[in-house]
Write a protein that holds these residues in place. Structure first.
Motif, PDB file in Angstrom:
ATOM      1  N   ASN A 391       0.864  -1.175   0.000  1.00  0.00           N
ATOM      2  CA  ASN A 391       0.000   0.000   0.000  1.00  0.00           C
ATOM      3  C   ASN A 391       0.901   1.227   0.000  1.00  0.00           C
ATOM      4  O   ASN A 391       1.564   1.527   0.995  1.00  0.00           O
ATOM      5  CB  ASN A 391      -0.907  -0.002   1.232  1.00  0.00           C
ATOM      6  N   THR A 393       0.263   4.273   0.123  1.00  0.00           N
ATOM      7  CA  THR A 393      -0.153   5.365   1.012  1.00  0.00           C
ATOM      8  C   THR A 393       0.278   5.100   2.447  1.00  0.00           C
ATOM      9  O   THR A 393       0.895   5.954   3.106  1.00  0.00           O
ATOM     10  CB  THR A 393      -1.671   5.553   0.943  1.00  0.00           C
ATOM     11  N   THR A 394      -0.029   3.916   2.955  1.00  0.00           N
ATOM     12  CA  THR A 394       0.295   3.591   4.348  1.00  0.00           C
ATOM     13  C   THR A 394       1.670   2.959   4.510  1.00  0.00           C
ATOM     14  O   THR A 394       2.230   2.961   5.612  1.00  0.00           O
ATOM     15  CB  THR A 394      -0.749   2.622   4.906  1.00  0.00           C
ATOM     16  N   GLY A 395       2.190   2.400   3.433  1.00  0.00           N
ATOM     17  CA  GLY A 395       3.476   1.706   3.507  1.00  0.00           C
ATOM     18  C   GLY A 395       3.379   0.271   3.973  1.00  0.00           C
ATOM     19  O   GLY A 395       4.409  -0.415   4.087  1.00  0.00           O
ATOM     20  N   VAL A 396       2.182  -0.236   4.219  1.00  0.00           N
ATOM     21  CA  VAL A 396       2.021  -1.606   4.695  1.00  0.00           C
ATOM     22  C   VAL A 396       2.312  -2.584   3.546  1.00  0.00           C
ATOM     23  O   VAL A 396       1.730  -2.470   2.468  1.00  0.00           O
ATOM     24  CB  VAL A 396       0.610  -1.839   5.258  1.00  0.00           C
ATOM     25  N   ASN A 456       6.216  -2.522   7.315  1.00  0.00           N
ATOM     26  CA  ASN A 456       6.007  -1.160   6.830  1.00  0.00           C
ATOM     27  C   ASN A 456       7.267  -0.665   6.120  1.00  0.00           C
ATOM     28  O   ASN A 456       8.338  -0.564   6.736  1.00  0.00           O
ATOM     29  CB  ASN A 456       5.649  -0.212   7.974  1.00  0.00           C
ATOM     30  N   TYR A 458       7.951   2.257   5.013  1.00  0.00           N
ATOM     31  CA  TYR A 458       8.365   3.608   5.388  1.00  0.00           C
ATOM     32  C   TYR A 458       9.016   3.643   6.768  1.00  0.00           C
ATOM     33  O   TYR A 458       9.733   4.597   7.093  1.00  0.00           O
ATOM     34  CB  TYR A 458       7.161   4.559   5.365  1.00  0.00           C
TER      35      TYR A 458
END
Length: 778
Positions: A391, A393-396, A456, A458
């Motif tokens: 993802n 956006t979330t980095g997941v 994650n 990020y």
């Protein structure tokens, strides 16, 4: 009269004394003497005749006659006494002759002279006398550029890009739009390899036979083959030791060591070579390490009419298993290029062994017979944590904790052929006739498939999980067995001194079984035969320029290890037609004053019977047929050699339009990882003697255009330009030659993407790398 001259010594009062301690003097003197007269002795390197080393003795000045000199008996006695005091020097040894030829060839090698191996086209014909395109990365180019793998070396050749390298652990190159990492196209001395990485310090040069090569090599994709040429034992004693230090950054360093020594055993034409190599270096991304060890002994015997070669290579290795980064919505993740998405335990480790033997015997001045055998095996295991989703956006990131245990690949190959020529009236025939056989196995024992916690990208935290241990029985025991047996024939008919026709055919019988699972499920079971033709024409405009045209075919069975999607238990069999490639090619070749050589080629390849599927609405299953077609059209330019006494170069340009032409889903799509435009240029300037030594500097850049990252062309890998530079300085320490070499790869630290498996596995090119080496020759 003629007097035999020693290369490395002379006689004084019946005793031999050394003429000098300097090998440089020996080589220079031998090279001068080499020019004098023709030869009839076999050489060490090119296996061609070396000239006898003779010089004309100065004519004696006439002296006034005396009465005592009129007696024939006294004259004969004086001649006998003179002969006993100064016996005629012995003929130069094989070692001296080999040293002479090596000295004569050195300038050509420094000038990037492209000298093809006879193993690529199964003959010693000049490239100007062949109807197929062969491009060469010469020995000196490899020494200057220090490529780290085969696709790094092939940046110098037109129309070649990288494809799925199995996370940076296998050779995988696309030629004219076609290729993958298990297509059997990588050779050593014209015989197939299964080991993942083929380029190592035992390789002298690299050659690429473009287009369908099935006449000479059997089952093959239509892009061509890559032939790596081994360093061979030589009949004069010499060697070198190299130490190299490298750094991607201040904290990412490494070291290499190389020993290469060769020379004669006795004085009857037997020679040895030993190459030992080791490397340990940090990976350029945030974790990982590359370690490798190579031991490569070889023997050769150079007889009057027979040459025997025997070489062995043993490798042990550990590579980072790095699938790169991910492209989301057509763009790479917004993270540092050094950040990995997997875990520090993602590695591949294993061993490989290669043994090859060949015998070449010249029957007479027109005919010779060659027999060769190769056995190559590689075992490895790997931790292969795989990215399954991100993802942006979330980095997941979701991941699967995958792995391979007990991988084993091997290839047993043998060939024998006779080549030569005869006259048919006023027309010369050059004939090649022979056969070959291969049995190849690719086996993966246990396949690990295990779910794991998310991550994650990020805010990465590594080390919270360990390697997977759950064996998936349905995915294990992956097996692909291929056997082929063939006869081949080719004839080049010289109708005139300038014009020749080429014709050839291969008859091939093959079997293939592939599948997976415990218990094992067969998904491919093929047994068939085929006849593959080749035709061509050659017109020599001059002794240095020729035009050529050719028609050639390739064949590759359709096969799958995995069950076919929604296939309802369908097994690919002989009822499914194999992939068949057809190529038309024309172009011009040149070899100007044996200094600058190259090829300009135009080609059109069509591959048909590509496996496609269609849903049968009545049964709910997909029906598989061989109906798809793909096409590749292009133009290629390759040039290498010496521009002047100081400038040398190797350069290329390739235009490749490779796309699907018939398929319900993919029609009109460009082929994955195939760049439409590629180009490279590398220039070297030789300053000659500077201060107490010799200085050479060089550099260049390569361009790769944008490429589709997947079969549906949903995202593109951006184009890139990468520059490299080097400098070498050769001097002497006491009497030993010493060469210092500095290389900078990716000079401007460009971030670039070399290939893609899919959008979640996009390989990244190496960061800027400095290396400094010192080589001592002895």
């Amino acid at each position: 009269m003629k007097v035999r001259a020693f290369v490395d010594g002379q006689r004084d009062s019946g005793h031999r004394t050394r003429a000098g301690k300097s090998r440089a003097g020996l080589l220079i003197g031998a090279a001068v003497l080499l020019i004098e007269t023709p030869s009839n002795t076999t050489s060490a390197q090119a296996q061609s005749a070396l000239p006898p080393v003779t010089v004309e003795a100065p004519a004696p000045r006439p002296k006034p006659a005396r009465a005592s000199e009129g007696s024939p008996r006294r004259t004969q006695a004086a001649a006998r006494r003179q002969s006993s005091r100064n016996p005629a020097p012995a003929a130069p040894t094989l070692s001296e002759r080999a040293a002479a030829e090596a000295a004569a060839q050195q300038a050509a090698k420094l000038g990037y002279r492209a000298m093809p191996s006879s193993t690529t086209l199964r003959s010693g014909s000049s490239p100007l006398d062949t109807s197929q395109s062969v491009n060469i990365v010469p020995e000196q180019v490899l020494k200057d550029q220090l490529p780290r793998n085969i696709d790094d070396a092939l940046i110098n050749i037109s129309g070649i890009t990288q494809t799925n390298t199995l996370a940076g652990t296998q050779d995988a190159v696309i030629r004219r739009g076609f290729g993958d990492n298990r297509d059997g196209s990588i050779m050593r001395n014209g015989m197939p390899l299964v080991q993942g990485r083929s380029l190592n310090p035992a390789v002298e040069s690299v050659e690429v036979l473009k287009g369908p090569a099935s006449l000479l090599y059997g089952i093959m994709d239509p892009g061509g083959i890559v032939n790596t040429i081994s360093k061979r034992p030589e009949l004069y004693q010499h060697g070198s030791v190299t130490l190299l230090g490298s750094a991607f950054s201040a904290s990412k360093t490494g070291a290499d060591g190389l020993l290469d020594i060769t020379g004669p055993i006795g004085d009857q034409g037997l020679a040895y070579r030993f190459i030992g190599y080791g490397v340990s270096e940090d990976y350029w991304r945030n974790f990982g390490r590359h370690r490798e060890m190579l031991v490569a002994p070889s023997l050769a015997w150079y007889g009057q009419d027979t040459t025997v070669q025997l070489n062995y290579e043993h490798r042990e290795f550990i590579y980072p298993f790095d699938r790169g980064t991910a492209f989301i919505n057509g763009a790479p993740l917004a993270i540092p290029a050094t950040r990995r998405l997997d875990e520090p335990y993602n590695d591949m480790w294993g061993t490989s062994d290669l043994i090859q033997a060949s015998v070449e015997h010249r029957l007479n001045q027109d005919w010779k017979v060659t027999a060769a055998y190769s056995y190559n095996t590689e075992t490895f295991s790997a931790n292969q944590l795989r990215i399954t989703g991100v993802n942006a956006t979330t980095g997941v990131e979701t991941r699967s904790n995958d792995g391979t245990q007990g991988s084993l690949s091997n290839s047993s190959y043998g060939t024998s052929y006779i080549s030569g020529g005869f006259w048919l009236g006023d027309m010369r025939n050059e004939v090649l006739f022979g056969g070959d056989g291969q049995y190849r196995t690719i086996y993966r024992d246990n396949l690990i498939r295990q779910t794991t916690a998310s991550f994650n990208v990020y805010n990465p935290v590594y080390g919270l999980i360990g390697p997977g241990t759950t064996v998936s029985k349905s995915d294990s025991a992956q097996t692909d067995k291929l056997g082929q047996w063939s006869l081949f024939f080719q004839d080049t008919l010289h109708l005139t001194e300038r014009f020749a026709l080429v014709g050839g055919v291969r008859y091939m019988d093959y079997d293939q079984i592939a599948g997976r699972g415990k218990p094992f499920i067969t998904n491919t079971n093929v047994s068939a035969d085929a006849v593959l033709p080749l035709g061509g024409a050659i017109f020599k405009l001059t002794d240095q320029i020729s035009l050529y045209a050719s028609y050639s075919q390739s064949l590759k069975p359709n096969s799958t290890i995995a069950p076919l999607s929604n296939g309802g238990g369908v097994v690919l069999g002989s009822n499914i037609a194999p992939e068949e490639g057809t190529q038309y090619e024309t172009g011009v070749k040149f070899d100007l004053n044996k200094r600058l050589s190259g090829t300009v080629a135009i080609y059109d390849i069509e591959k048909q019977n590509v496996l496609v599927s269609q849903l049968n609405t009545a049964t709910g299953f997909n029906v598989y047929t061989a109906a798809g077609k793909v096409r590749s059209r292009g133009v290629e330019v390759d040039v290498t050699g010496r521009l002047s006494d100081n400038w040398s170069m190797i350069g290329s340009y390739g235009y490749t339009d490779a796309r699907v032409t018939e398929d319900p889903t993919y029609a009109g799509k460009r082929l994955q990882n195939a760049a439409m435009n590629t180009a490279s240029l590398y220039l070297v300037y030789d300053f000659g003697t500077v201060l107490p030594g010799q200085l050479r500097v060089g550099g260049g850049a390569r361009y790769v255009g944008d490429r589709p990252g997947d079969a549906l062309n949903t995202f593109m890998l951006p184009s890139y330009v990468v520059a490299d530079v080097f400098a070498t300085y050769e001097t002497k320490y006491q009497t030993l030659p010493v060469t210092y070499q500095l290389n900078v790869k990716n000079l401007f630290d460009t971030v670039y993407y070399t290939s893609a498996q899919n959008n979640l596995g996009v390989a990244m090119g190496d960061a800027r790398r400095f290396s400094l080496s010192a080589t001592v020759k002895f």
